[in-house]
Design an enzyme around this catalytic site. Sequence first.
Site, mmCIF file in Angstrom:
data_model
loop_
_atom_site.group_PDB
_atom_site.id
_atom_site.type_symbol
_atom_site.label_atom_id
_atom_site.label_comp_id
_atom_site.label_asym_id
_atom_site.label_seq_id
_atom_site.Cartn_x
_atom_site.Cartn_y
_atom_site.Cartn_z
ATOM 1 N N GLY A 117 0.824 -1.323 -0.125
ATOM 2 C CA GLY A 117 0.103 0.170 0.081
ATOM 3 C C GLY A 117 1.067 1.249 0.111
ATOM 4 N N ARG A 156 0.920 -5.109 -5.694
ATOM 5 C CA ARG A 156 1.005 -5.973 -4.630
ATOM 6 C C ARG A 156 1.280 -7.224 -5.754
ATOM 7 N NH1 ARG A 156 -0.858 -4.304 0.165
ATOM 8 N NH2 ARG A 156 -2.623 -2.738 0.345
ATOM 9 N N ASP A 169 4.736 -4.712 6.389
ATOM 10 C CA ASP A 169 5.141 -5.853 6.700
ATOM 11 C C ASP A 169 5.366 -6.971 5.655
ATOM 12 O OD1 ASP A 169 2.288 -5.997 6.532
ATOM 13 O OD2 ASP A 169 1.821 -6.951 8.492
ATOM 14 N N THR A 218 4.044 2.831 5.611
ATOM 15 C CA THR A 218 2.743 2.269 5.652
ATOM 16 C C THR A 218 1.839 3.150 6.475
ATOM 17 O OG1 THR A 218 1.242 0.643 6.591
ATOM 18 C CG2 THR A 218 3.401 0.336 7.435
ATOM 19 N N ASP A 220 -0.388 2.114 8.421
ATOM 20 C CA ASP A 220 -1.016 1.382 9.495
ATOM 21 C C ASP A 220 -0.139 1.451 10.619
ATOM 22 O OD1 ASP A 220 -2.865 0.439 7.593
ATOM 23 O OD2 ASP A 220 -2.053 -1.219 7.195
ATOM 24 N N ASP A 272 2.306 -0.500 11.697
ATOM 25 C CA ASP A 272 2.236 -1.849 12.159
ATOM 26 C C ASP A 272 3.426 -2.648 11.944
ATOM 27 O OD1 ASP A 272 1.965 -2.287 9.506
ATOM 28 O OD2 ASP A 272 0.422 -3.393 9.661
ATOM 29 N N ARG A 298 -27.131 13.105 15.621
ATOM 30 C CA ARG A 298 -27.132 11.809 14.952
ATOM 31 C C ARG A 298 -25.895 11.175 15.539
ATOM 32 N NH1 ARG A 298 -28.373 13.500 8.884
ATOM 33 N NH2 ARG A 298 -30.608 12.649 8.833
ATOM 34 N N MET A 305 -9.046 2.670 7.940
ATOM 35 C CA MET A 305 -8.164 1.639 7.636
ATOM 36 C C MET A 305 -7.483 1.175 8.836
ATOM 37 S SD MET A 305 -6.723 2.614 3.841
ATOM 38 C CE MET A 305 -7.544 1.759 2.369
ATOM 39 N N ARG A 344 -6.384 -3.205 8.739
ATOM 40 C CA ARG A 344 -6.946 -4.452 8.784
ATOM 41 C C ARG A 344 -6.431 -5.250 10.190
ATOM 42 N NH1 ARG A 344 -5.313 -6.131 2.742
ATOM 43 N NH2 ARG A 344 -3.501 -5.303 3.587
ATOM 44 N N GLY A 402 -12.140 13.465 19.445
ATOM 45 C CA GLY A 402 -12.956 13.668 20.546
ATOM 46 C C GLY A 402 -14.246 12.559 20.232
ATOM 47 N N ALA A 403 -13.895 11.493 19.787
ATOM 48 C CA ALA A 403 -14.862 10.417 19.399
ATOM 49 C C ALA A 403 -15.340 9.904 20.710
ATOM 50 C CB ALA A 403 -14.343 9.256 18.765
ATOM 51 N N GLU A 404 -16.631 9.347 20.556
ATOM 52 C CA GLU A 404 -17.340 8.818 21.744
ATOM 53 C C GLU A 404 -16.827 7.445 22.168
ATOM 54 O OE1 GLU A 404 -18.539 11.213 20.129
ATOM 55 O OE2 GLU A 404 -19.001 12.570 21.993
ATOM 56 N N LYS A 461 -25.711 13.956 25.760
ATOM 57 C CA LYS A 461 -24.783 14.241 24.648
ATOM 58 C C LYS A 461 -25.756 14.303 23.436
ATOM 59 C CE LYS A 461 -20.408 11.999 25.420
ATOM 60 N NZ LYS A 461 -19.303 12.929 24.797
ATOM 61 N N SER A 474 -24.892 14.511 19.704
ATOM 62 C CA SER A 474 -24.329 13.664 18.752
ATOM 63 C C SER A 474 -23.336 12.726 19.319
ATOM 64 C CB SER A 474 -23.836 14.586 17.708
ATOM 65 O OG SER A 474 -22.673 15.395 18.096
ATOM 66 N N LEU A 519 -9.174 7.418 0.810
ATOM 67 C CA LEU A 519 -8.971 8.794 0.835
ATOM 68 C C LEU A 519 -8.018 9.056 1.942
ATOM 69 C CD1 LEU A 519 -9.981 10.751 3.144
ATOM 70 C CD2 LEU A 519 -12.044 10.268 2.035
#
Length: 328
Positions: A15, A76, A107, A130, A132, A134, A167, A174, A176, A190-192, A218, A220, A258
Amino acid sequence: MKPNIKNIAVLTSGGDAPGMNAAIRAVIRTGIYHGINMFGVMQGYQGLITNNIKPMDARSVSNILHLGGTILKTARCLEFKTDEGQEIAYQNLKLNDIDGLVVIGGDGTFTGAKRFGEKYGVKVIGIPGTIDNDLGGSDFTLGYDTAINTVIEAIDKIRDTADAHDRLFFIEVMGRDSGCIALRSSIASGAEAVLLPEIETSVDELIEKLTLGAATKKSSSIVIVAEGHKQGGAYDIARKVKETFDHYDTKVTILGHLQRGGSPSSFDRILGSRLGYAAVNALIAGESAQMVGLRGNDIKLTSIEEALSDHSYKLENDLMEMTDVLSI
Ligand code: ADP
Ligand code: F6P
């Protein structure tokens, strides 16, 4: 003093990741600075097999530092996983008199490089490229920082509309096998809640958390789901949550590829430059089967074997604890 090594080739594989061009530029220019003939291999290991190897001069890497993607292209390549493919690749390296190889990738790329290097005695240095993050032996892989910035920019926009409509959004990022992008993005946006491939989180636990948020007014909520989460992707999780919480107005966004594109951040431009420079210096110093990586603020060598071993420690524990505390 002229280095022992005469001809070095560089390739990008697997990638793509923002910052790969900065690394290519640094590899080519460091080699040329030391009087080494430099080559670019097109389309990763595929180009070794098809002999798509071209000489590169200092100007061939002009004005690419700010570009995402990779000017050498990537692929790949399944054929390189076969003994026959590796043999053809080796014959082409010999044909071009290449005595050092720099591989930029993740990797899979490193696994291929290790096997190739061991089998044919080719001198190989790896650059961790990468999104990732990882790989062991480097706190950050090339492209990881830019990818997180891209994710955050997108989530900030989603937050505006999520808040306007009260909402619940499920956003798939991304990774895996690696939750690094998801975890850092969750802190910075600041995700829940965040769901990672490395950690078992049941839908019931998630529902409990969201219920608590709703009870404490909360308006949203944003749940980040790493694509490799064991309970499924963002659509699966959203469907399961909806079964219990019919009154929730849920939406799903898959950020997808993206996350891999765009102009590299200053961090990735500098990291790519440092790693490319260090990779060629390592080959000149006679090193092989090593990866150049960032540890603290130093560039260090780690064996490719070690870089490929367990990297789960890269999921920062303090960030894990913080997501629960800061999202109340
Ligand atoms: P990444 O390097 O981003 O993890 P991949 O897993 O697709 O991406 O690996 C990149 C390439 O590395 C593969 O397409 C293949 O050519 C090579 N590769 C991966 N695993 C092996 C292997 N076991 N033996 C030889 N080559 C491999
Ligand atoms: O390895 C980088 C990565 O972007 C992963 O996060 C993702 O799972 C995968 O590549 C996607 O690969 P492809 O571009 O082949 O669909």
